[in-house]
Scaffold this active site. Structure first.
Site, PDB file in Angstrom:
ATOM      1  N   LYS A   1       0.839  -1.210   0.000  1.00 30.72           N
ATOM      2  CA  LYS A   1       0.000   0.000   0.000  1.00 30.72           C
ATOM      3  C   LYS A   1       0.870   1.255   0.000  1.00 30.72           C
ATOM      4  CE  LYS A   1      -3.775  -2.453   2.234  1.00 30.72           C
ATOM      5  NZ  LYS A   1      -4.463  -2.803   3.491  1.00 30.72           N
TER       6      LYS A   1
ATOM      7  N   GLN B   1      -4.403  -1.234   9.728  1.00 30.31           N
ATOM      8  CA  GLN B   1      -4.373  -2.547   9.065  1.00 30.31           C
ATOM      9  C   GLN B   1      -5.109  -3.590   9.918  1.00 30.31           C
ATOM     10  OE1 GLN B   1      -3.143  -3.282   5.966  1.00 30.31           O
ATOM     11  NE2 GLN B   1      -3.870  -5.374   6.235  1.00 30.31           N
TER      12      GLN B   1
ATOM     13  N   ASP C   1     -10.914   3.909   4.890  1.00 33.82           N
ATOM     14  CA  ASP C   1     -11.638   2.661   4.613  1.00 33.82           C
ATOM     15  C   ASP C   1     -13.156   2.836   4.627  1.00 33.82           C
ATOM     16  OD1 ASP C   1      -9.686   0.622   4.180  1.00 33.82           O
ATOM     17  OD2 ASP C   1      -9.113   0.825   6.291  1.00 33.82           O
TER      18      ASP C   1
END
Ligand code: NAP
Length: 283
Positions: free
Chosen positions: A54, A98, A121
């Site tokens: 990422k 994460q 997210d």
């Protein structure tokens, strides 16, 4: 029939190119450069690999990143303190925690503590609520947004389609159903208590499989010529497989490869969401 490929890698590449151009244009106009903060609790090697990927994807499009590593003994309170520091840090556009985090961490509290504007997210209830209401301005979660963009860029007609989503998680199934509904599909959501799953899947013009259950969807359960999106990442004999049994590719009209379908789209949407977080924050 051999299904046409819903090429997640190719569409993800388009997304990266678009974001790279948008970042470049923004900085050339004197605007701020987006910055992604990632937080990894513990030393799970797979999670560390995902984080590194990422960060690299961000760097490749001109987005800065910073990497916060915390020991697996980190308490919920300590993680909350890190989130609050990142919320206050004006140079940070977007925060990624994460997952999975160690079991003792209360992720509900952590998600609630995120500044919704930096919630890359789309997990914060404000963002989930905006998406559920069909309002603009909310952060769409990466996998569902990636699925819908993949369909749109592949020229799939969503409006009016019978869409069936197998799975109702907050991460994938539920928001995917909402995004398809927003685009005027007629949406059915299936789960473990659904009676006669095959009756639903066989009626699907668009079938999204996110059960996390290898071989759940046999070729007999798929409508000929339909569009099948295989989200799941089951590990069978050390190999990634989705939810589809053998021969679905001979029945479906369109199909995501797995791997190479939804996964690349999810990662690309994270980068797109980071850019959009900076735009929302500073205009
Ligand atoms: P999850 O939280 O375990 O949810 C699975 C959902 O599928 C649940 O709603 C469950 O129903 C339903 N389900 C399970 N078995 C079923 C069955 N036999 N029949 C009907 N419904 C069934 O998983 P998730 O987080 O949504 O993820 C789903 C899969 O996608 C996983 O394999 C995950 O690794 C993968 N994934 C991939 C990406 C990507 O980028 N490719 C991103 C995220 C997730 P109940 O609610 O009734 O239990």
């Amino acid at each position: 029939m051999t299904a046409r490929v819903l090429d997640g890698k190719a569409v993800a590449k388009q997304v990266y190119e678009e974001v790279a151009k948008a970042v470049n244009d923004r900085v050339a106009r004197g605007g701020s450069r987006p910055r992604l903060a990632t937080v990894l609790v513990g030393d799970d090697p797979a999670s560390a690999t995902y984080i590194a990927l990422k960060q690299r994807n961000a760097r490749n499009v001109g987005i800065e990143s910073e990497d916060h590593r915390l020991p697996s003994s980190t308490t919920t309170e300590e993680l909350l303190a890190v989130v609050q520091t990142l919320n206050r840090n004006d140079s940070v556009s977007a925060i990624l925690i994460q997952q999975p985090t160690p079991k003792h961490i209360d992720m509900r509290q952590v998600v609630l503590a995120l500044d919704p504007i930096k919630d890359v997210d789309g997990f914060h209830p404000i963002n989930a609520g905006l998406v559920a209401l069909g309002f603009t301005g909310g952060v769409e979660p990466c996998t569902p947004a990636g699925i819908v963009l993949l369909l749109e860029r592949s020229g799939i007609q969503i409006e009016g389609a019978n869409a069936v989503v197998v799975g109702r998680s907050n991460l994938v199934g539920k928001p995917t159903a909402l995004l398809l509904l927003k685009r005027n599909a007629t949406v059915t959501v299936c789960h473990t208590r659904t009676q006669g799953l095959a009756n639903h899947t066989k009626a699907a013009d668009i079938l999204v499989c996110a059960a996390g259950h290898a071989n759940l969807i046999s070729r007999e359960m798929v409508k000929p010529g339909s569009v099948v999106v295989d989200v799941s990442t089951n590990s069978v004999g050390g190999r990634q497989v989705g939810d589809l049994g053998p021969g679905v590719d001979a029945v479906a009209g369109w199909l995501t490869p797995n791997p190479g379908g939804v996964g690349p789209m999810t990662r690309a949407m994270l980068i797109k969401n980071t850019f959009e977080a900076e735009v929302r924050r500073r205009g």
